[in-house]
Write an enzyme that holds these catalytic residues in place. Structure first.
Site, short mmCIF file in Angstrom:
data_model
loop_
_atom_site.label_atom_id
_atom_site.label_comp_id
_atom_site.label_asym_id
_atom_site.label_seq_id
_atom_site.Cartn_x
_atom_site.Cartn_y
_atom_site.Cartn_z
N CYS A 124 -23.88 -17.85 13.43
CA CYS A 124 -24.93 -18.14 13.52
C CYS A 124 -26.45 -18.67 12.30
CB CYS A 124 -25.40 -16.80 13.38
SG CYS A 124 -24.40 -15.41 12.35
N HIS A 177 -26.66 -10.72 11.72
CA HIS A 177 -26.21 -11.75 12.85
C HIS A 177 -27.80 -12.24 12.75
CE1 HIS A 177 -25.55 -13.68 16.15
NE2 HIS A 177 -26.57 -13.61 16.84
N HIS A 189 -29.74 -18.42 19.97
CA HIS A 189 -28.63 -17.76 18.89
C HIS A 189 -27.18 -18.58 18.92
CE1 HIS A 189 -26.95 -13.98 21.12
NE2 HIS A 189 -27.85 -14.60 21.63
#
Length: 217
Positions: A124, A177, A189
């Protein structure tokens, strides 16, 4: 008788001296081969008078046209160089913010791999790092928690998010994240289970994990 002869001789000598003084010697002219002798006095004088009267050709006037033409060409060349320099010095127009999604879509489908950051495999933070560097020329850390704490980023409320803002997910204790907000209340993402995808902000899994937004632009 001797006296009379002497007087006569003196008188004759005086007359001879007078005649000698009053005479002029003939003028010697140039030799003319065509007539095999010297030119007549009158002809020579006429030639000299003709030369002295200014019948010779006047000197040619310098031509100014070529110099004027060269000067005009020089000014034109200088103008072209200046225009080219001005054109080169203009900064490139910034990319349209609406083009961010199209740029980021080049990573869609990339598989998730922790620590990677390419269009084939990425995590990510590696995905966000590559998009921000390529699109905004902003260098970020390859770590979601460090991005969240980066002092260059300003806090953005949930209702004020704009395309390109970074959004973070995790828990009260940590950030694990990160994604990029898109128009239409979506974000792109790198999911650990699906790779790079686009998800809605009200996603049942991600919505409860939302921790905040940051704006770096």
């Amino acid at each position: 008788m001797s006296i009379q002869r002497a007087i006569t001789f003196i008188s004759a000598a005086a007359v001879a001296v007078t005649l000698l003084c009053s005479c002029t010697f003939p003028t010697r002219t140039g030799y003319d081969r065509s007539i095999g002798g010297y030119k007549p006095v009158a002809q020579a004088n006429n030639g000299a008078a003709s030369t002295e009267s200014g019948t010779a050709a006047a000197p040619a006037t310098p031509q100014a046209a070529p110099f004027a033409s060269e000067a005009a060409q020089s000014r034109t060349s200088a103008g072209n160089v200046k225009a080219a320099a001005t054109q080169k010095s203009k900064p490139e127009p910034p990319k349209s913010r609406g083009g961010l999604e199209q740029y980021a879509n080049a990573w869609l489908g990339a598989k998730y791999e922790y620590g990677a950051a390419s269009k084939k495999k990425t995590d990510c933070s590696g995905f966000v790092m590559q998009v921000y560097k390529g699109y905004y020329n902003i260098a970020l850390d390859h770590n979601a928690s460090k991005m969240y704490k980066d002092p260059r980023g300003s806090k953005v409320s949930r209702g004020s998010l704009k395309e390109g803002d970074l959004i973070f997910f995790g828990s009260f204790w940590s950030i694990d994240h990160v994604g990029i907000y898109l128009n239409g209340d979506r974000f792109i993402h790198a999911s650990s289970s699906k790779g790079v995808i686009i998800s809605p902000m009200n996603d049942k899994y991600w919505s409860p994990k939302y921790q905040g937004g940051r704006r770096f632009k």
